[in-house]
Design a protein around this motif. Structure first.
Motif, PDB file in Angstrom:
ATOM      1  N   PRO A   1      26.458   6.402 -46.127  1.00 55.43           N
ATOM      2  CA  PRO A   1      26.575   4.969 -46.398  1.00 55.43           C
ATOM      3  C   PRO A   1      27.756   4.715 -47.333  1.00 55.43           C
ATOM      4  N   HIS A   2      28.609   3.751 -46.974  1.00 60.57           N
ATOM      5  CA  HIS A   2      29.793   3.486 -47.785  1.00 60.57           C
ATOM      6  C   HIS A   2      29.945   1.988 -48.025  1.00 60.57           C
ATOM      7  N   LYS A   3      30.815   1.641 -48.942  1.00 60.37           N
ATOM      8  CA  LYS A   3      31.044   0.239 -49.277  1.00 60.37           C
ATOM      9  C   LYS A   3      31.936  -0.418 -48.229  1.00 60.37           C
ATOM     10  N   ASP A   4      31.803  -1.710 -48.119  1.00 53.79           N
ATOM     11  CA  ASP A   4      32.541  -2.475 -47.116  1.00 53.79           C
ATOM     12  C   ASP A   4      34.046  -2.321 -47.327  1.00 53.79           C
ATOM     13  N   GLY A   5      34.751  -1.927 -46.275  1.00 57.98           N
ATOM     14  CA  GLY A   5      36.203  -1.841 -46.337  1.00 57.98           C
ATOM     15  C   GLY A   5      36.758  -0.567 -46.932  1.00 57.98           C
ATOM     16  N   ASN A   6      35.891   0.340 -47.384  1.00 56.07           N
ATOM     17  CA  ASN A   6      36.386   1.576 -47.994  1.00 56.07           C
ATOM     18  C   ASN A   6      35.504   2.754 -47.588  1.00 56.07           C
ATOM     19  N   PRO A   7      35.907   3.497 -46.556  1.00 55.08           N
ATOM     20  CA  PRO A   7      35.094   4.616 -46.092  1.00 55.08           C
ATOM     21  C   PRO A   7      35.035   5.788 -47.062  1.00 55.08           C
ATOM     22  N   LEU A   8      35.964   5.834 -48.021  1.00 56.05           N
ATOM     23  CA  LEU A   8      35.952   6.916 -49.004  1.00 56.05           C
ATOM     24  C   LEU A   8      35.249   6.465 -50.281  1.00 56.05           C
ATOM     25  N   THR A   9      34.052   5.931 -50.106  1.00 59.56           N
ATOM     26  CA  THR A   9      33.168   5.548 -51.211  1.00 59.56           C
ATOM     27  C   THR A   9      31.747   5.922 -50.815  1.00 59.56           C
ATOM     28  N   ASN A  10      30.853   5.888 -51.787  1.00 61.86           N
ATOM     29  CA  ASN A  10      29.430   6.094 -51.538  1.00 61.86           C
ATOM     30  C   ASN A  10      28.662   4.857 -51.987  1.00 61.86           C
ATOM     31  N   ARG A  11      27.594   4.531 -51.289  1.00 65.24           N
ATOM     32  CA  ARG A  11      26.695   3.480 -51.739  1.00 65.24           C
ATOM     33  C   ARG A  11      25.254   3.950 -51.574  1.00 65.24           C
ATOM     34  N   THR A  12      24.362   3.339 -52.311  1.00 65.48           N
ATOM     35  CA  THR A  12      22.943   3.688 -52.221  1.00 65.48           C
ATOM     36  C   THR A  12      22.371   3.185 -50.900  1.00 65.48           C
ATOM     37  N   PRO A  13      21.658   4.029 -50.150  1.00 69.16           N
ATOM     38  CA  PRO A  13      21.056   3.551 -48.902  1.00 69.16           C
ATOM     39  C   PRO A  13      19.983   2.498 -49.170  1.00 69.16           C
ATOM     40  N   THR A  14      19.880   1.540 -48.279  1.00 66.56           N
ATOM     41  CA  THR A  14      18.888   0.474 -48.407  1.00 66.56           C
ATOM     42  C   THR A  14      17.491   1.022 -48.118  1.00 66.56           C
ATOM     43  N   ASP A  15      16.480   0.222 -48.414  1.00 67.56           N
ATOM     44  CA  ASP A  15      15.107   0.631 -48.122  1.00 67.56           C
ATOM     45  C   ASP A  15      14.926   0.893 -46.628  1.00 67.56           C
ATOM     46  N   LYS A  16      15.536   0.043 -45.808  1.00 68.37           N
ATOM     47  CA  LYS A  16      15.433   0.217 -44.353  1.00 68.37           C
ATOM     48  C   LYS A  16      16.102   1.519 -43.920  1.00 68.37           C
ATOM     49  N   GLU A  17      17.248   1.839 -44.520  1.00 66.06           N
ATOM     50  CA  GLU A  17      17.940   3.083 -44.186  1.00 66.06           C
ATOM     51  C   GLU A  17      17.134   4.295 -44.634  1.00 66.06           C
ATOM     52  N   GLN A  18      16.503   4.191 -45.795  1.00 68.90           N
ATOM     53  CA  GLN A  18      15.663   5.291 -46.267  1.00 68.90           C
ATOM     54  C   GLN A  18      14.493   5.524 -45.316  1.00 68.90           C
ATOM     55  N   GLN A  19      13.902   4.427 -44.846  1.00 71.13           N
ATOM     56  CA  GLN A  19      12.787   4.536 -43.909  1.00 71.13           C
ATOM     57  C   GLN A  19      13.251   5.239 -42.623  1.00 71.13           C
ATOM     58  N   LEU A  20      14.404   4.826 -42.124  1.00 69.07           N
ATOM     59  CA  LEU A  20      14.940   5.449 -40.921  1.00 69.07           C
ATOM     60  C   LEU A  20      15.276   6.912 -41.174  1.00 69.07           C
ATOM     61  N   GLY A  21      15.886   7.181 -42.311  1.00 65.92           N
ATOM     62  CA  GLY A  21      16.248   8.553 -42.652  1.00 65.92           C
ATOM     63  C   GLY A  21      15.043   9.462 -42.751  1.00 65.92           C
ATOM     64  N   TRP A  22      13.930   8.908 -43.206  1.00 68.22           N
ATOM     65  CA  TRP A  22      12.712   9.701 -43.328  1.00 68.22           C
ATOM     66  C   TRP A  22      12.280  10.272 -41.980  1.00 68.22           C
ATOM     67  N   GLU A  23      12.516   9.534 -40.897  1.00 70.52           N
ATOM     68  CA  GLU A  23      12.142  10.027 -39.571  1.00 70.52           C
ATOM     69  C   GLU A  23      12.897  11.318 -39.243  1.00 70.52           C
ATOM     70  N   TYR A  24      14.164  11.381 -39.617  1.00 68.31           N
ATOM     71  CA  TYR A  24      14.950  12.589 -39.374  1.00 68.31           C
ATOM     72  C   TYR A  24      14.494  13.727 -40.297  1.00 68.31           C
ATOM     73  N   THR A  25      14.218  13.378 -41.549  1.00 68.38           N
ATOM     74  CA  THR A  25      13.770  14.391 -42.509  1.00 68.38           C
ATOM     75  C   THR A  25      12.433  14.984 -42.090  1.00 68.38           C
ATOM     76  N   LYS A  26      11.522  14.136 -41.656  1.00 67.64           N
ATOM     77  CA  LYS A  26      10.214  14.613 -41.202  1.00 67.64           C
ATOM     78  C   LYS A  26      10.366  15.519 -39.985  1.00 67.64           C
ATOM     79  N   ARG A  27      11.245  15.138 -39.066  1.00 73.44           N
ATOM     80  CA  ARG A  27      11.454  15.970 -37.885  1.00 73.44           C
ATOM     81  C   ARG A  27      12.037  17.319 -38.265  1.00 73.44           C
TER      82      ARG A  27
END
Length: 263
Positions: free
Chosen positions: A177-203
């Motif tokens: 996850p990155h900030k708008d307009g700058n791919p060489l940054t990091n941002r905190t994943p949203t709650d929805k992204e964390q929920q989605l990410g959990w599906e991959y982690t569980k698998r």
């Protein structure tokens, strides 16, 4: 010669062929599933290529290289690793260009000060950031990206004398996850992204058990990562995040947690 003493001249295909076919198919299937994800302000290292930042050449597909890197990393660890170290999301200086969580390019290229390429995989893997990109700093162009948190996490494993192949590194949200307009940054994943990410982690955890693994000790890089996993019912020990002066506390916490687990 054991699997972990393979000569660096061994090709990727020869390395893959040294594993059971069913194992390879399952791991490839998981990585191919990862590659399908697309999200706003998110880069998928295994499914997307940014031509302004990455190597673009005939016969070279940066996303495919990262898929291969991850397959090569996971194959000897799934079903074997006793310790999973889980951070929050892929960072632009680490997994964004290697395809491997909490692992930077200089480690793959054997240009890191403390971590050797053989600690990651027995074969030499490839970088995908472009040595010619004007968006990269001079040292990044020359030697690839280096990530301080990755260094601390890997160093804690090596300093403790743990076989790197007995550990597996991952991110709850396995994309960048990155900030708008700058791919060489990091941002905190949203709650929805964390929920989605959990599906991959569980698998991933399920696949580890399918391949004969035991329930691993799960260590979180930062209490925030531990709290996120806790929301989904996964107990993890939260370690001090290495950033902002926390490196020594992370190493101490890692050593104490491993000592308790291995008693």
């Amino acid at each position: 010669m054991s699997l972990f003493e393979l000569e660096k001249s061994m090709s990727f295909d020869e390395y893959i062929a040294s594993f059971d076919t069913e194992r390879v198919e399952k791991v490839r299937g998981f990585v191919d599933w990862l590659a399908q994800y697309q999200g706003s302000l998110v880069h998928n290292p295994w499914g997307e290529v940014n031509p302004y930042l990455e190597i673009v050449a005939e016969g070279f597909d940066a996303a495919q290289v990262r898929r291969d890197n991850l397959v090569a990393y996971l194959l000897p660890r799934l079903g074997r690793a006793k310790v999973f170290v889980v951070a929050e999301a892929v960072g632009y200086q680490g997994g964004r260009f290697t395809g491997i969580a909490i692992t930077c390019e200089r480690m793959l290229l054997d240009k890191h000060k403390t971590i050797r390429a053989k600690d990651v995989t027995p074969i030499r893997l490839e970088r995908t950031s472009s040595p010619n990109s004007a968006l990269l700093k001079g040292t990044q162009q020359k030697d690839g990206f280096n990530e301080p948190t990755d260094t601390v996490v890997w160093s804690a494993i090596v300093e403790k004398g743990i076989d790197p192949y007995d550990t597996l590194l991952w991110n709850i949200f396995p994309f960048h996850p990155h900030k708008d307009g700058n791919p060489l940054t990091n941002r905190t994943p949203t709650d929805k992204e964390q929920q989605l990410g959990w599906e991959y982690t569980k698998r991933l955890l399920d696949l580890h058990l399918e391949l004969g693994g035991v329930e691993p000790l799960i260590l979180a890089v930062g209490q925030k990562s531990a709290d996120t996993m806790g929301k989904f019912g996964l107990a993890a020990i939260g370690l001090r995040h290495p950033a902002n002066g926390g490196a020594n506390l992370y190493r101490q916490g890692f050593a104490e947690a491993v000592d308790t687990y291995l008693r």
